[in-house]
Design an enzyme around this catalytic site. Sequence first.
Site, PDB file in Angstrom:
ATOM      1  N   HIS A 143      39.128  45.164  41.556  1.00 48.88           N
ATOM      2  CA  HIS A 143      38.563  46.174  40.681  1.00 48.88           C
ATOM      3  C   HIS A 143      37.865  47.256  41.494  1.00 48.88           C
ATOM      4  O   HIS A 143      37.642  47.098  42.691  1.00 48.88           O
ATOM      5  CB  HIS A 143      37.588  45.546  39.660  1.00 48.88           C
ATOM      6  CG  HIS A 143      36.361  44.955  40.275  1.00 48.88           C
ATOM      7  ND1 HIS A 143      36.184  43.601  40.466  1.00 48.88           N
ATOM      8  CD2 HIS A 143      35.242  45.540  40.760  1.00 48.88           C
ATOM      9  CE1 HIS A 143      35.011  43.392  41.032  1.00 48.88           C
ATOM     10  NE2 HIS A 143      34.410  44.556  41.230  1.00 48.88           N
TER      11      HIS A 143
HETATM   12  P1  TYD Z   1      33.678  39.751  38.647  1.00 50.22           P
HETATM   13  O1  TYD Z   1      32.876  40.952  39.018  1.00 50.22           O
HETATM   14  O2  TYD Z   1      34.972  39.988  37.923  1.00 50.22           O
HETATM   15  O3  TYD Z   1      33.968  38.861  39.950  1.00 50.22           O
HETATM   16  P2  TYD Z   1      34.935  39.131  41.204  1.00 50.22           P
HETATM   17  O4  TYD Z   1      35.169  40.601  41.286  1.00 50.22           O
HETATM   18  O5  TYD Z   1      34.188  38.603  42.373  1.00 50.22           O
HETATM   19  O6  TYD Z   1      36.201  38.369  41.006  1.00 50.22           O
HETATM   20  O7  TYD Z   1      32.756  38.778  37.805  1.00 50.22           O
HETATM   21  C1  TYD Z   1      33.153  37.478  37.451  1.00 50.22           C
HETATM   22  C2  TYD Z   1      32.474  37.100  36.152  1.00 50.22           C
HETATM   23  O8  TYD Z   1      31.046  37.078  36.305  1.00 50.22           O
HETATM   24  C3  TYD Z   1      32.770  38.079  35.024  1.00 50.22           C
HETATM   25  O9  TYD Z   1      32.969  37.306  33.848  1.00 50.22           O
HETATM   26  C4  TYD Z   1      31.508  38.883  34.875  1.00 50.22           C
HETATM   27  C5  TYD Z   1      30.417  37.953  35.374  1.00 50.22           C
HETATM   28  N1  TYD Z   1      29.321  38.689  36.048  1.00 50.22           N
HETATM   29  C6  TYD Z   1      28.072  38.744  35.465  1.00 50.22           C
HETATM   30  O10 TYD Z   1      27.828  38.211  34.359  1.00 50.22           O
HETATM   31  N2  TYD Z   1      27.062  39.400  36.122  1.00 50.22           N
HETATM   32  C7  TYD Z   1      27.270  39.997  37.320  1.00 50.22           C
HETATM   33  O11 TYD Z   1      26.306  40.597  37.893  1.00 50.22           O
HETATM   34  C8  TYD Z   1      28.572  39.947  37.916  1.00 50.22           C
HETATM   35  C9  TYD Z   1      28.849  40.603  39.230  1.00 50.22           C
HETATM   36  C10 TYD Z   1      29.566  39.280  37.242  1.00 50.22           C
END
Ligand code: TYD
Length: 138
Positions: free
Chosen positions: A51
């Site tokens: 992303h």
């Molecule tokens: P995501 O940012 O998609 O993780 P990555 O990019 O590392 O694969 O986040 C994973 C999950 O965690 C998503 O459901 C959103 C949640 N999340 C939060 O609730 N708070 C946060 O600060 C972050 C970064 C993610």
Amino acid sequence: MKLINCSLIEFKKIGSEKGYLTPIESNNDIPFEIKRIYYIYDVPNVRRGFHSHKDLEQVLIAIKGKVKILIKNGEKEEIVTLEKPNEGLYIGPMVWREMYDFSKDCVLLVLASELYDESDYIRDYNKYLEMSNKYFSN
Ligand code: TYD
């Protein structure tokens, strides 16, 4: 670094016979005020991320272990290995990122300029390319 909105930051490493300490102050050691921190750990052999953010600024630090970060802006891409607790990767707006090859012991600390906001994410790569073309051509 050749990518716009990305840079490596070396933090202080204060050492003594008692070990090491790395301090990080909002606005002084990193270019924004920290509103949120989170950390990623116990990651199996998977890639995460996939992303970009519209406005969010972040600094990624492998405070333990090792991880690779792929960053790209549609035209250029770069792979950064983070493995020093006193080194941070600044990622500003509109940069696509993927994190992979986490070592078993890796703890990836992320400092962020805003609270969690799903509407700031761009998770579709084609949409990202469209938006980043506009963003970087200005
Ligand atoms: P995501 O940012 O998609 O993780 P990555 O990019 O590392 O694969 O986040 C994973 C999950 O965690 C998503 O459901 C959103 C949640 N999340 C939060 O609730 N708070 C946060 O600060 C972050 C970064 C993610």
